[in-house]
Design an enzyme around this catalytic site. Structure first.
Site, PDB file in Angstrom:
ATOM      1  N   CYS A 178       0.852  -1.186   0.000  1.00  0.00           N
ATOM      2  CA  CYS A 178       0.000   0.000   0.000  1.00  0.00           C
ATOM      3  C   CYS A 178       0.887   1.235   0.000  1.00  0.00           C
ATOM      4  O   CYS A 178       1.737   1.387   0.890  1.00  0.00           O
ATOM      5  CB  CYS A 178      -0.911   0.004   1.234  1.00  0.00           C
ATOM      6  SG  CYS A 178      -1.866   1.530   1.435  1.00  0.00           S
ATOM      7  N   GLN A 237     -21.980  -4.683  11.471  1.00  0.00           N
ATOM      8  CA  GLN A 237     -20.604  -5.162  11.414  1.00  0.00           C
ATOM      9  C   GLN A 237     -19.995  -4.918  10.034  1.00  0.00           C
ATOM     10  O   GLN A 237     -20.644  -5.134   9.007  1.00  0.00           O
ATOM     11  CB  GLN A 237     -20.545  -6.650  11.741  1.00  0.00           C
ATOM     12  CG  GLN A 237     -20.848  -6.985  13.191  1.00  0.00           C
ATOM     13  CD  GLN A 237     -19.654  -6.770  14.106  1.00  0.00           C
ATOM     14  OE1 GLN A 237     -18.640  -6.202  13.718  1.00  0.00           O
ATOM     15  NE2 GLN A 237     -19.780  -7.221  15.344  1.00  0.00           N
ATOM     16  N   GLU A 256     -31.031  -1.649  23.785  1.00  0.00           N
ATOM     17  CA  GLU A 256     -30.122  -0.750  23.058  1.00  0.00           C
ATOM     18  C   GLU A 256     -30.482   0.700  23.370  1.00  0.00           C
ATOM     19  O   GLU A 256     -31.658   1.047  23.443  1.00  0.00           O
ATOM     20  CB  GLU A 256     -30.234  -1.015  21.549  1.00  0.00           C
ATOM     21  CG  GLU A 256     -29.568  -0.003  20.656  1.00  0.00           C
ATOM     22  CD  GLU A 256     -28.070   0.090  20.873  1.00  0.00           C
ATOM     23  OE1 GLU A 256     -27.581   1.223  21.031  1.00  0.00           O
ATOM     24  OE2 GLU A 256     -27.403  -0.962  20.892  1.00  0.00           O
ATOM     25  N   CYS A 270     -14.238  -6.858  21.309  1.00  0.00           N
ATOM     26  CA  CYS A 270     -13.314  -6.378  20.274  1.00  0.00           C
ATOM     27  C   CYS A 270     -12.074  -5.758  20.902  1.00  0.00           C
ATOM     28  O   CYS A 270     -11.269  -5.141  20.210  1.00  0.00           O
ATOM     29  CB  CYS A 270     -14.005  -5.380  19.348  1.00  0.00           C
ATOM     30  SG  CYS A 270     -14.698  -3.948  20.189  1.00  0.00           S
TER      31      CYS A 270
END
Length: 467
Positions: A90, A297, A347, A422
């Site tokens: 990259c 996601q 939520e 995560c």
């Protein structure tokens, strides 16, 4: 590009072995020896870490670089003694800093992540394996580009340089959706003819600030969000028409207005310029509605693998009451509904809750209910009302859970907790605290959601220990 082709050939070899021994390959057993690279470092989640449930709405408390960043961190390319220098695949890797593992093969990345995770969980629970990708390229279904001015006031667009608000011009990315990149390049080409000025952070002048692209990989539907500093968008209908002529597969275009001098990407107000204002995608055979501000996601292929493993650990028998905390648009709760007796999704983001309710209706799921509330407070209220839950599925942000939320688990006393994380460091911290509350971690699995970065997702099964 020889490096990329080699990794793709390696992926094909893994896929062929997968047919004969799926569990062995998925868990990363028998992979190459651990790389001796010292370039791991710590997470710089101030910038590119997308704190998934904490900032569920892209427009709420979100860092400017968040949309490029599920699992991104600082530059790791300094020269080290004894290391052979590689030509990185990259051209802006060193300035961008998002992909810390470009100097490693994909197998080496998985081994490095597995070793790091095993070390963190060494005294907590066994790590059963690492669930790797079949193809670690162009997996991100959400792409964000910044439009602004350089230090000399010239219009530029691209990504933020690591640790700064300097814009690095980048026209392609190894991990982002290629179609999204093509659309962003077309927007760059169209803006001069429509006299659209890029926003200057220093002066506060200009119109276009950001472009956000979301694409449903299964459906092919594409959302384009044009973030402007003002609701006044001259010739916007003609601009959208010109954009759709070049890309007729765009299904909806939204103008989001963010006139505030903050680090948030999206503002509160928006208007639909074309299409229904949302897209849909398919995950584990269920169809989900995705709006501009709701969380979904970024790697759907690995999300299916992660969710299937989470539900395998939960071992539902169609009798249990399941609480899906930090539920977002209801993905894992709806997927779990076919194996549970009842699912309760909680939520705080009202936009996500609206999408979740629509998703349940869209899929004909009748044994799930959604509540707009703080999950910890909700569970404490459940316990106070004498209600029970057998399983709690929690998926907090990278910063981990809170003491208040984990205390509410102890009050509700579910038999099992499935923790999807995560952030490995905060996961280890939380597992230790949950142990003091009577929950023992039984097993953990790593899942590589973010190839070429240092970040890894983990799913852990915890069981309540009788005192």
């Amino acid at each position: 590009m020889e490096r990329i082709e080699k990794d793709r050939r390696d992926a094909n070899k893994r896929n062929s072995r997968l047919k004969g021994s799926p569990e062995k390959e998925r868990t990363g057993k028998g992979r190459a020896e651990k790389s001796k690279s010292e370039n791991r470092g710590e997470n710089r989640h101030e910038n590119r870490s997308e704190n998934r449930r904490e900032n569920r709405s892209e427009g709420r408390g979100e860092n400017r670089r968040k949309n490029r960043s599920e699992g991104r961190g600082e530059n790791r390319y300094e020269s080290r003694p004894g290391r052979k220098e590689h030509q990185l695949p990259c051209p802006v890797a060193k300035r961008c800093g998002s992909c810390q593992y470009l100097h490693l093969t994909y197998d080496q990345q998985l081994k490095t992540k597995e070793d790091k995770l095993a070390l963190l969980l060494k005294d907590i629970c066994p790590l059963k394996g690492m669930l790797g990708m079949e193809n670690p390229y162009h997996y991100r279904n959400k792409v964000h580009a910044v439009f602004g001015c350089d230090r000399k006031g010239r219009p530029v667009s691209g990504i933020y340089e690591a640790g700064t608000h300097n814009i690095v011009e980048a026209k392609s990315c190894l991990i982002e959706d290629e179609k999204a990149g093509e659309i962003i390049e077309t927007i760059r080409q169209l803006t001069p003819s429509f006299k659209i000025r890029y926003y200057d952070e220093d002066t506060g002048y200009g119109l276009l600030r950001h472009v956000l692209i979301k694409r449903g990989f299964a459906t092919g539907q594409i959302m384009v969000v044009l973030v402007t500093a003002s609701p006044v968008f001259p010739s916007r209908n003609n601009f959208v028409k010109a954009l759709r002529q070049r890309h007729p597969d765009i299904t909806t275009v939204i103008q989001n207005i963010n006139g505030r001098g903050t680090s948030m990407v999206l503002g509160e107000k928006e208007q639909i310029l074309y299409g229904p204002g949302y897209i849909e995608d398919v995950l584990c055979r269920y169809t989900f509605r995705i709006s501009s501000k709701s969380f979904y996601q970024v790697n759907p292929a690995q999300t299916e693998i992660l969710y299937k493993k989470a539900l395998e650990l939960a071992a539902l028998t169609k009798k249990e009451t399941v609480v899906d905390a930090y539920c977002g648009i209801g993905t894992i709760g709806i997927i779990a509904s076919r194996k549970a007796g009842e699912v309760i999704g909680v939520e705080r983001n009202p936009d996500a809750v609206r999408d979740a309710i629509q998703n349940a209706k869209r899929n004909g799921v009748k044994n799930i209910r959604f509540y707009c509330n703080d999950a910890g407070k909700f569970m404490a209220e459940m316990a106070a009302a004498g209600k029970k839950a057998h399983v709690v599925i929690m998926d907090p942000p990278r910063s981990g859970s809170t003491k208040e939320f984990m205390d509410s688990i102890a009050i509700l006393e579910p038999e099992k907790v499935v923790y999807i994380s995560c952030g490995p460091e905060t996961l280890a911290r939380d597992l230790k605290y949950l142990r003091t509350l009577g929950y023992e971690a039984k097993e953990a699995w790593g899942c590589d959601m973010f190839g070429w970065t240092e970040h890894v997702e983990t799913v852990v099964l915890m069981s309540r220990v009788e005192k």
